[in-house]
Scaffold this motif. Structure first.
Motif, short mmCIF file in Angstrom:
data_model
loop_
_atom_site.label_atom_id
_atom_site.label_comp_id
_atom_site.label_asym_id
_atom_site.label_seq_id
_atom_site.Cartn_x
_atom_site.Cartn_y
_atom_site.Cartn_z
N SER A 1 0.98 -0.96 0.18
CA SER A 1 -0.06 0.00 -0.35
C SER A 1 0.84 1.36 0.00
CB SER A 1 -0.87 0.49 1.83
OG SER A 1 -1.97 -0.73 1.61
N ILE A 2 2.12 1.57 0.63
CA ILE A 2 2.60 2.75 1.47
C ILE A 2 3.72 2.63 -0.17
CG2 ILE A 2 4.14 4.17 2.74
CD1 ILE A 2 2.68 2.22 4.40
N LYS A 3 4.82 1.61 -0.17
CA LYS A 3 5.36 2.20 -0.58
C LYS A 3 5.61 1.62 -2.32
CE LYS A 3 8.77 1.67 2.31
NZ LYS A 3 9.97 2.79 2.96
N PHE A 4 4.33 1.36 -2.80
CA PHE A 4 4.33 0.71 -4.53
C PHE A 4 2.74 1.82 -4.77
CE2 PHE A 4 2.29 -1.00 -8.30
CZ PHE A 4 4.09 -1.36 -8.83
N PHE A 5 2.33 1.68 -4.31
CA PHE A 5 0.82 2.59 -4.27
C PHE A 5 0.58 4.27 -3.76
CE2 PHE A 5 -0.31 -1.67 -5.88
CZ PHE A 5 -0.79 -1.61 -7.15
N HIS A 6 1.51 4.43 -2.65
CA HIS A 6 1.78 5.48 -1.71
C HIS A 6 0.33 6.41 -1.53
CE1 HIS A 6 5.38 4.88 -4.65
NE2 HIS A 6 4.29 5.57 -5.58
N ASP A 7 -0.62 5.16 -0.86
CA ASP A 7 -1.95 5.29 -0.26
C ASP A 7 -2.11 4.44 0.58
OD1 ASP A 7 -4.56 5.71 0.42
OD2 ASP A 7 -4.84 6.27 -1.87
N PRO A 8 -1.65 4.80 1.78
CA PRO A 8 -2.64 4.03 3.28
C PRO A 8 -3.95 3.68 3.40
CG PRO A 8 -2.31 6.23 4.20
CD PRO A 8 -1.29 5.78 2.19
N ASN A 9 -4.46 4.15 2.74
CA ASN A 9 -6.03 3.91 3.02
C ASN A 9 -6.12 2.62 2.04
OD1 ASN A 9 -7.15 6.21 4.01
ND2 ASN A 9 -6.97 7.67 1.88
N LEU A 10 -5.04 2.16 1.25
CA LEU A 10 -5.84 0.32 0.89
C LEU A 10 -5.15 -0.20 1.89
CD1 LEU A 10 -5.84 -0.96 -2.10
CD2 LEU A 10 -3.37 -1.16 -2.57
N ILE A 11 -4.13 0.18 3.07
CA ILE A 11 -3.94 -1.26 4.11
C ILE A 11 -5.35 -2.00 5.04
CG2 ILE A 11 -2.57 -1.67 5.65
CD1 ILE A 11 -1.02 0.53 5.49
N ILE A 12 -6.70 -1.23 4.68
CA ILE A 12 -7.31 -1.66 5.86
C ILE A 12 -7.81 -2.68 4.43
CG2 ILE A 12 -9.09 -0.26 5.23
CD1 ILE A 12 -9.06 -2.69 8.08
N PHE A 13 -8.15 -2.78 3.17
CA PHE A 13 -8.51 -4.03 1.89
C PHE A 13 -7.96 -4.83 2.51
CE2 PHE A 13 -10.58 0.17 0.65
CZ PHE A 13 -12.09 0.45 -0.22
N LEU A 14 -6.50 -4.42 2.19
CA LEU A 14 -6.03 -5.77 1.60
C LEU A 14 -5.49 -7.00 2.91
CD1 LEU A 14 -2.93 -4.54 -0.08
CD2 LEU A 14 -4.42 -5.13 -1.18
N LYS A 15 -5.91 -6.34 4.16
CA LYS A 15 -5.78 -6.89 5.52
C LYS A 15 -6.95 -7.45 5.60
CE LYS A 15 -2.39 -4.83 8.42
NZ LYS A 15 -1.53 -5.33 8.80
N ILE A 16 -8.05 -6.96 4.98
CA ILE A 16 -9.21 -7.84 5.45
C ILE A 16 -9.77 -8.50 4.29
CG2 ILE A 16 -12.00 -7.49 5.51
CD1 ILE A 16 -11.51 -4.94 6.86
N PHE A 17 -9.57 -8.60 3.19
CA PHE A 17 -9.56 -9.69 1.92
C PHE A 17 -8.09 -10.31 1.84
CE2 PHE A 17 -11.27 -6.45 -1.09
CZ PHE A 17 -12.31 -6.56 -0.89
#
Length: 519
Positions: free
Chosen positions: A130-146
Motif C-alpha cells: 500500500s505505502i511503498k508501491f501505491f503510496h496510499d495507506p488507505n489501501l491497507i485496510i482493504f488488503l488486510k481484510i481481503f
C-alpha cells in the motif's frame, strides 16, 4: 461392405452427437443467459453504487484491492481448478469415476494449505504494497481484510469447478452469477442505509459475497454430488500417475492464471504507480463496460469446454470441430452489434452508468472494446489449445504478450495516461489472440471460423453506418439510445435472416427453441 456400413454408422453417430451437443449448448446458454443478465445488472449496480457514493478514490482502492486478491488466489490455487475442469470432464468421458474422486480430494487438501499460507503472506505484505508501491495507506485496510478471503475464495473455486465439470451449468450459473453478486449488492445497500457510509461498507459486502460463494457450492456438492466424497480404490502407482498428470497440466496454469490477471489489470497497476488512485477509478469505469463483450462468450463457454473435452477423450475430432465453428459463429453474431453500439456511443454509456465525472474515459473505452471484441472472436482457439492439454504453450503466449503489454504501458502511461494504458492492452490482446488462432490451427487443424461470418460482418458494418448517420439528427440520452439501439439490433438480425447467413445448424436450434417456448 462392412467397412462402408461401419463408416455410415459412425458418421450418423457423430451427426447425432453433434446435434445433441449443439442443442445442449443452446439450451444451457438460455439458462446461463438469465443468470448472466442478472449477474451483470447486480454487478454493475454494485460498482455504480461504489463509484457514485464513494467517489473515484474509494472506487480506485476497491479496484486495486480486488486485482491484488485475484492475483494471490490465482497464484496460490496452483492452477488446480483449471486442471480439475479438464480432467474431471476427461475421466467422466471415459467413465473412470475413481480418478475423479482422487483428483478432487487431492486438490482440496493442497488448496486449503496453500490458501492459508497465501492469506498470511498478503496480510504481512499489506503495509508494504500500500505505502511503498501505491503510496496510499488507505489501501491497507482493504488488503488486510481481503487477505482472510484468499483460502475461502480458493476453496470455493474447487467446488464450483466440480459443479461445472459435472455439467450442472444452471447451478453453476446461480452460484457464480447470481448469489454472490446479490449478496454483495444487498449487504452494501444495507450497510449504507444503517449509516456505514465509508469504505468499510465496500470491504464487508465483498467479504460476505465470497463467503456465501463457498458455503453454497460446498453444500450442493455434499448433498447433490456425494459421489465425489465417497471412498475409492486405486493402486498407489495409478494414484501417483493421475496426480502427476493433474499437476503437470495445472502448474503452468498457475502462472498462466496469474499472468492473465496481471495482463488484463497491468494498466491499473501502472496507472496507480505513475498517476493517481483517482485515475485508476476513472479507468475502471471503462473496463467493466468493455468486458460486456465477454457476456455472450460466457453463455456458451461454460458448457463448451467440458463438452468438447469429453468428445476429445472419445476421439471425435470432427464433432469438436463443428462445435467449435458453430459456437464461434454464435458468439460473433451476438457480439458484433454490442461492439458497434459501444464504439458509437461510449460517452453516453459511461455517463449513464458511472456519471459525468468519468466521461474522460471515452477513448480508453473505445480501445478496450476493440481488444475485447477481438478476444471474443478467437476465444474458441484458446479453448482448443487447452483441450489438447497444451497449457505450457498458452503460458508461453501469455509471457510474450505480457512483456509487450508491460513495455507499452511503461512507455505510454506517463505520457498519455489512461488512454495509453488502454491502447497498450488493445495491441497486446490482438497479438495474443492471433497466436492462439494460428497455434490452434497448427495442433488441432481446426479453424473455428465460418465463411458466412464475412457476410455477417458486412451486415454489421452497413447497419452501423446507417446508425451513425441517424444519430447526427438525434439528441442522445437514455431513451433515444435505447430506441436507436433496439432499432439497430432488429435491423441487423433482419438482414442476417434475409441474406441467408443462417445455416442448417442455426435453423435447427431456432426451431428447437421455438418449439420449447411455444410448448
Amino acid at each position: 461392405m462392412n467397412m462402408k456400413n461401419n463408416l455410415q454408422k459412425e458418421t450418423k453417430t457423430n451427426n447425432n452427437q453433434l446435434d445433441f451437443s449443439l442443442k445442449l449448448i443452446a439450451k444451457t446458454s438460455m439458462i446461463v443467459f438469465i443468470g448472466l443478465v442478472l449477474s451483470k445488472i447486480l454487478l454493475y449496480l454494485y460498482r455504480v453504487i461504489i463509484a457514485r457514493n464513494f467517489g473515484p478514490e474509494v472506487y480506485g482502492l476497491f479496484s486495486l484491492a480486488f486485482i491484488i486478491i485475484q492475483l494471490f488466489v490465482a497464484l496460490f490455487s496452483l492452477g488446480l481448478p483449471d486442471g480439475l475442469l479438464r480432467y474431471i470432464s476427461f475421466y467422466m468421458g471415459k467413465k473412470e469415476i475413481d480418478k475423479v474422486k482422487h483428483i478432487f480430494k487431492k486438490s482440496l487438501i493442497i488448496i486449503l494449505v496453500s490458501g492459508i499460507i497465501s492469506g498470511i503472506f498478503l496480510f504481512l505484505l499489506s503495509d508494504f504494497i500500500s505505502i511503498k508501491f501505491f503510496h496510499d495507506p488507505n489501501l491497507i485496510i482493504f488488503l488486510k481484510i481481503f487477505s482472510i478471503l484468499i483460502p475461502l475464495w480458493a476453496l470455493s473455486n474447487i467446488f464450483i469447478t466440480v459443479i461445472r465439470a459435472f455439467e450442472r451449468i444452471n447451478v453453476y450459473s446461480f452460484f457464480v452469477n447470481i448469489l454472490q453478486n446479490a449478496i454483495k449488492l444487498a449487504t452494501l445497500v444495507l450497510f449504507i442505509l444503517v449509516g456505514i457510509n465509508s469504505s468499510k461498507a465496500v470491504i464487508y459486502s465483498f467479504f460476505l459475497g465470497i463467503l456465501v460463494t463457498l458455503i453454497g457450492p460446498y453444500l450442493y456438492c455434499k448433498y447433490k454430488l456425494p459421489v465425489i466424497f465417497e471412498k475409492y480404490k486405486m493402486e498407489e502407482k495409478e494414484k501417483n500417475k493421475v496426480t502427476k498428470d493433474l499437476i503437470s497440466y495445472s502448474w503452468p496454469i498457475m502462472f498462466l492464471s496469474t499472468l492473465t490477471i496481471i495482463f488484463y489489470w497491468a494498466d491499473s497497476f501502472i496507472i496507480g504507480y505513475f498517476k493517481s488512485i483517482s485515475d485508476v477509478g476513472l479507468y475502471n469505469a471503462a473496463v467493466p463496460i468493455a468486458m460486456l463483450l465477454g457476456f455472450f462468450p460466457e453463455l456458451f463457454m461454460q458448457l463448451f469446454f467440458p463438452l468438447t473435452t469429453k468428445e476429445f477423450s472419445r476421439k471425435r475430432m470432427n464433432v469438436v470441430e463443428e462445435l467449435s465453428k458453430q459456437t464461434a459463429k454464435w458468439i460473433f453474431i451476438l457480439n458484433l452489434p454490442v461492439f458497434i453500439l459501444i464504439i458509437l456511443f461510449p460517452g453516453v454509456i459511461i455517463n449513464i452508468l458511472f456519471g459525468a465525472e468519468y466521461i474522460t474515459a471515452v477513448n480508453s473505452l473505445r480501445f478496450l472494446v476493440i481488444g475485447s471484441f477481438f478476444s471474443s472472436i478467437f476465444i474458441i482457439s484458446n479453448s482448443l489449445i487447452s483441450i489438447l492439454g497444451k497449457s505450457k504453450l498458452i503460458l508461453t503466449d501469455m509471457l510474450i504478450t505480457f512483456t509487450i503489454n508491460l513495455f507499452l504501458n511503461i512507455l505510454l502511461v506517463p505520457v498519455y495516461g489512461i488512454n495509453g494504458a488502454a491502447f497498450s492492452t488493445m495491441i497486446s490482446v490482438i497479438i495474443l489472440n492471433l497466436l492462439f488462432f494460428f497455434q490452434a490451427k497448427k495442433y488441432s487443424s481446426i479453424i473455428p471460423l465460418k465463411r458466412k461470418m464475412i457476410g455477417i460482418f458486412l451486415i454489421g458494418i452497413i447497419s452501423g453506418i446507417l446508425l451513425y448517420f441517424i444519430k447526427q439528427f438525434v439528441i442522445i440520452n437514455l431513451f433515444t439510445l435505447t430506441l436507436l439501439g433496439l432499432s439497430f439490433v432488429l435491423f441487423y438480425f433482419l438482414l442476417i435472416i434475409i441474406t441467408g447467413c443462417l445455416d442448417k445448424n442455426d435453423l435447427m436450434i431456432i426451431k428447437a427453441v421455438k418449439k420449447k417456448i411455444i410448448g
